[in-house]
Design a protein around this motif. Structure first.
Motif, mmCIF file in Angstrom:
data_model
loop_
_atom_site.group_PDB
_atom_site.id
_atom_site.type_symbol
_atom_site.label_atom_id
_atom_site.label_comp_id
_atom_site.label_asym_id
_atom_site.label_seq_id
_atom_site.Cartn_x
_atom_site.Cartn_y
_atom_site.Cartn_z
ATOM 1 N N ASN A 134 0.907 -1.199 -0.019
ATOM 2 C CA ASN A 134 0.021 0.002 0.006
ATOM 3 C C ASN A 134 0.852 1.385 -0.009
ATOM 4 O OD1 ASN A 134 -2.190 1.740 0.300
ATOM 5 N ND2 ASN A 134 -3.016 0.967 2.046
ATOM 6 N N PRO A 135 0.905 1.988 -1.131
ATOM 7 C CA PRO A 135 -0.072 2.092 -2.271
ATOM 8 C C PRO A 135 0.778 0.777 -3.325
ATOM 9 C CG PRO A 135 1.504 3.667 -2.619
ATOM 10 C CD PRO A 135 1.969 3.248 -1.139
ATOM 11 N N PRO A 136 -0.446 0.307 -4.121
ATOM 12 C CA PRO A 136 -1.901 0.843 -4.593
ATOM 13 C C PRO A 136 -2.855 0.288 -3.415
ATOM 14 C CG PRO A 136 -1.291 -1.064 -5.756
ATOM 15 C CD PRO A 136 0.033 -0.780 -5.041
ATOM 16 N N GLY A 137 -2.305 -0.841 -2.532
ATOM 17 C CA GLY A 137 -3.560 -1.356 -1.596
ATOM 18 C C GLY A 137 -4.321 -2.285 -1.946
ATOM 19 N N TYR A 138 -3.853 -3.075 -2.908
ATOM 20 C CA TYR A 138 -4.631 -4.317 -3.530
ATOM 21 C C TYR A 138 -4.511 -5.362 -2.580
ATOM 22 C CZ TYR A 138 -4.730 -1.176 -7.833
ATOM 23 O OH TYR A 138 -5.027 -0.304 -8.651
ATOM 24 N N THR A 139 -5.649 -5.712 -1.900
ATOM 25 C CA THR A 139 -5.542 -6.953 -1.160
ATOM 26 C C THR A 139 -6.407 -7.872 -1.383
ATOM 27 O OG1 THR A 139 -7.427 -5.684 0.204
ATOM 28 C CG2 THR A 139 -5.227 -5.559 0.802
ATOM 29 N N ASP A 140 -7.019 -8.025 -2.512
ATOM 30 C CA ASP A 140 -7.985 -9.097 -3.144
ATOM 31 C C ASP A 140 -7.465 -10.605 -3.002
ATOM 32 O OD1 ASP A 140 -6.273 -7.989 -5.125
ATOM 33 O OD2 ASP A 140 -7.902 -8.884 -6.699
ATOM 34 N N GLU A 141 -6.056 -10.550 -3.470
ATOM 35 C CA GLU A 141 -5.559 -11.881 -3.413
ATOM 36 C C GLU A 141 -5.419 -12.447 -2.144
ATOM 37 O OE1 GLU A 141 -1.918 -11.871 -5.921
ATOM 38 O OE2 GLU A 141 -3.007 -11.484 -7.491
ATOM 39 N N VAL A 142 -4.757 -11.779 -0.933
ATOM 40 C CA VAL A 142 -4.845 -12.186 0.297
ATOM 41 C C VAL A 142 -5.824 -12.373 0.976
ATOM 42 C CG1 VAL A 142 -4.192 -9.760 1.364
ATOM 43 C CG2 VAL A 142 -3.330 -11.866 2.378
ATOM 44 N N ILE A 143 -7.095 -11.640 0.728
ATOM 45 C CA ILE A 143 -8.032 -11.898 1.186
ATOM 46 C C ILE A 143 -8.887 -13.259 0.740
ATOM 47 C CG2 ILE A 143 -10.650 -10.967 1.290
ATOM 48 C CD1 ILE A 143 -8.713 -9.555 3.408
ATOM 49 N N SER A 144 -8.751 -13.196 -0.429
ATOM 50 C CA SER A 144 -9.173 -14.639 -0.961
ATOM 51 C C SER A 144 -8.474 -15.847 -0.431
ATOM 52 C CB SER A 144 -9.119 -14.728 -2.524
ATOM 53 O OG SER A 144 -9.514 -15.798 -2.969
ATOM 54 N N TYR A 145 -7.336 -15.897 -0.293
ATOM 55 C CA TYR A 145 -6.566 -16.799 0.579
ATOM 56 C C TYR A 145 -7.125 -16.926 1.976
ATOM 57 C CZ TYR A 145 -2.658 -19.446 2.465
ATOM 58 O OH TYR A 145 -2.018 -20.632 3.027
ATOM 59 N N LEU A 146 -7.350 -15.924 2.599
ATOM 60 C CA LEU A 146 -7.886 -15.981 3.666
ATOM 61 C C LEU A 146 -9.201 -16.586 4.117
ATOM 62 C CD1 LEU A 146 -6.326 -12.548 5.505
ATOM 63 C CD2 LEU A 146 -5.631 -14.719 6.153
ATOM 64 N N GLN A 147 -10.015 -16.173 3.100
ATOM 65 C CA GLN A 147 -11.412 -16.527 3.193
ATOM 66 C C GLN A 147 -11.345 -18.126 2.921
ATOM 67 O OE1 GLN A 147 -14.184 -15.362 -0.099
ATOM 68 N NE2 GLN A 147 -15.823 -15.270 1.458
ATOM 69 N N GLU A 148 -10.503 -18.721 2.124
ATOM 70 C CA GLU A 148 -10.324 -20.171 2.025
ATOM 71 C C GLU A 148 -9.931 -20.851 3.244
ATOM 72 O OE1 GLU A 148 -7.707 -21.189 -0.985
ATOM 73 O OE2 GLU A 148 -8.660 -20.107 -2.687
ATOM 74 N N ILE A 149 -9.190 -20.363 4.013
ATOM 75 C CA ILE A 149 -8.475 -20.762 5.320
ATOM 76 C C ILE A 149 -9.585 -20.901 6.303
ATOM 77 C CG2 ILE A 149 -7.119 -20.217 7.216
ATOM 78 C CD1 ILE A 149 -5.365 -21.143 4.910
ATOM 79 N N CYS A 150 -10.423 -19.714 6.157
ATOM 80 C CA CYS A 150 -11.573 -19.701 7.189
ATOM 81 C C CYS A 150 -12.647 -20.791 6.950
ATOM 82 C CB CYS A 150 -12.313 -18.023 7.108
ATOM 83 S SG CYS A 150 -11.226 -17.011 7.968
ATOM 84 N N SER A 151 -12.805 -20.921 5.650
ATOM 85 C CA SER A 151 -13.815 -21.850 5.099
ATOM 86 C C SER A 151 -13.433 -23.383 5.504
ATOM 87 C CB SER A 151 -14.152 -21.863 3.665
ATOM 88 O OG SER A 151 -14.808 -22.611 3.307
ATOM 89 N N GLY A 152 -11.970 -23.437 5.594
ATOM 90 C CA GLY A 152 -11.471 -24.779 5.776
ATOM 91 C C GLY A 152 -11.891 -25.116 7.457
ATOM 92 N N ILE A 153 -11.830 -24.281 8.071
ATOM 93 C CA ILE A 153 -11.936 -24.257 9.673
ATOM 94 C C ILE A 153 -13.531 -24.332 10.045
ATOM 95 C CG2 ILE A 153 -9.627 -23.650 10.141
ATOM 96 C CD1 ILE A 153 -10.675 -20.920 11.207
ATOM 97 N N VAL B 168 -15.605 -21.523 9.300
ATOM 98 C CA VAL B 168 -16.103 -20.039 9.608
ATOM 99 C C VAL B 168 -16.482 -19.576 8.360
ATOM 100 C CG1 VAL B 168 -15.246 -17.829 10.513
ATOM 101 C CG2 VAL B 168 -14.375 -19.992 11.598
ATOM 102 N N ASP B 169 -17.801 -19.017 8.308
ATOM 103 C CA ASP B 169 -18.194 -18.414 7.192
ATOM 104 C C ASP B 169 -17.988 -16.858 7.039
ATOM 105 O OD1 ASP B 169 -19.433 -20.588 6.439
ATOM 106 O OD2 ASP B 169 -21.461 -20.335 7.573
ATOM 107 N N THR B 170 -17.344 -16.350 6.173
ATOM 108 C CA THR B 170 -17.012 -15.039 5.678
ATOM 109 C C THR B 170 -17.467 -14.284 4.588
ATOM 110 O OG1 THR B 170 -15.332 -15.786 4.614
ATOM 111 C CG2 THR B 170 -14.940 -15.385 7.076
#
Length: 390
Positions: free
Chosen positions: A17-36, A38-40
């Motif tokens: 940041n800049p540019p502050g694009y976090t879509d890829e890391v957030i997608s990865y974290l959502q997969e981790i949460c789903s695996g345990i 946790v709905d996000t």
């Protein structure tokens, strides 16, 4: 879930940041949460993304930011986004600030869920903490997407000192205007905008010397912090106290003048000030505007100093530290700013506590010690196992 490996994988996903694009890391974290289990849900604006629990309870929030400051390759022993692991540390940009904390939070949550505990917590992994905050925590609070009663933010802190307060911020853009003239006349004659700026910085030293009213809790937490800050920065405890209890000022950007042989007609100054508890922000702004009565002063950013008086969350974190380290925790404060201020503004009790080598914060060869990742995970597990029901 291996907290060390998770930290390394998060570092490898670039989110400068800049540019502050976090879509890829957030997608990865959502997969981790789903695996345990946790709905996000993802809240996005372009490629800037935040990850929130799907059904927000607004009781107890676990939080971390996933954007990082940029890094050049120069000077790094290992490439800044390698996530390299040796026997002692995970290396790379964001390992300390604060993907290590995010990894420890998720690893702790995964383990307590695996043990059959369903802690009443929400998750928020956000963007824009390292930037201007236009789509991170400040946005989520303003839009009422988050209104927690308590929030644990995994920002890096000393191991025995959870942070319950932070200094305020005042950022000014000041335009000094002089009268152009021949350089040979100065300083006997002439009105230089650059000299005006230098004179104002002398006035800032006067502001720095001022004492501000505080209360017993502020004095206690500053005292608790001075020892760790002194060791971190290799300075005296008196210097540490000055950093925490006085207005600090930094002329971050200054530019002015038209030619070497012309008395400067214009000078621009971007000033960053950090404000201690007891400092009235509005009065300080008025003082500066009065001192610079013929000068344009634009307020770019302002946030009052904040402090969470110790409550349920602080007690839980301190109990976890005692259980893991066998030593009593001493709540402290910080001179830096974080997302905690936005949550304290709505009345939430906020504690920052997380792993990291604070001497490498935003620096070349940033790293997080593995033992800190593991210890923080254990502290978080203690907290998650003892959260009272809403």
């Amino acid at each position: 879930m291996d907290v060390t490996r998770l930290c390394s994988e998060l570092v490898k996903i670039r989110s400068e940041n800049p540019p502050g694009y976090t879509d890829e890391v957030i997608s990865y974290l959502q997969e981790i949460c789903s695996g345990i289990g946790v709905d996000t849900k993802v809240v996005s604006q372009g490629r800037k993304s935040n990850l929130l629990s799907k059904d927000i309870q607004n009781h107890f929030l676990l939080c971390g930011h996933v954007d990082v400051v940029p890094a050049l390759d120069d000077g790094w022993i290992n490439p800044p986004y390698s996530g390299f692991i040796d026997e002692t540390c995970v290396y790379g940009r964001g390992s300390t600030d604060m993907k290590g904390g995010v990894a420890a939070l998720l690893s702790a949550l995964a383990e307590v869920i695996d043990r059959g505990i369903d802690p009443p917590v929400d998750l928020a992994f956000v963007c824009d903490e390292e930037g201007n905050g236009d789509f991170g925590m400040e946005y989520l609070v303003q839009k009422r997407l988050l209104r927690p009663k308590a929030c644990l933010i995994a920002e890096p802190t000393p191991e025995l000192s959870p942070v319950i307060g932070e200094k305020g911020v005042l950022r000014l853009h000041i335009t000094f205007t002089g009268d152009a003239g021949h350089a040979s006349l100065h300083p006997v004659l002439g009105n230089s905008a650059i000299v005006q700026a230098c004179s104002f910085l002398e006035y800032c030293e006067n502001i720095h010397s001022r004492r501000w009213l505080d209360d017993p809790l502020v004095r206690e937490v500053i005292e608790n912090t001075t020892q760790s800050l002194s060791a971190l920065l290799s300075i005296t405890q008196e210097q540490s106290t000055a950093i925490l209890s006085r207005v600090s000022y930094n002329p971050g950007i200054i530019s002015g003048g038209e030619r070497m042989n012309v008395i400067a007609q214009k000078c621009l100054l971007d000033l960053d000030m950090r404000l201690p508890w007891g400092c009235d922000v509005d009065s300080l702004i008025r003082d500066i505007q009065t001192h610079l009565s013929d000068t344009q002063v634009d307020v770019m950013d302002v946030a009052k100093p904040t402090l969470s008086r110790p409550g349920m969350l602080c007690d839980l974190v301190c109990a976890g530290i005692l259980a893991v380290h066998g030593k009593k925790a001493k709540p402290g404060v910080t001179q830096a700013a974080s997302d905690a201020r936005h949550l304290r503004e709505i009345g939430a009790e906020v504690v920052n506590y997380g792993p990291g080598d604070l001497s490498r914060l935003h620096a070349v060869n940033e790293c997080v010690p593995i033992h800190m990742l593991e210890h923080c995970k254990d502290v978080y597990m203690h907290v998650l196992s003892h959260i009272p029901s809403p």
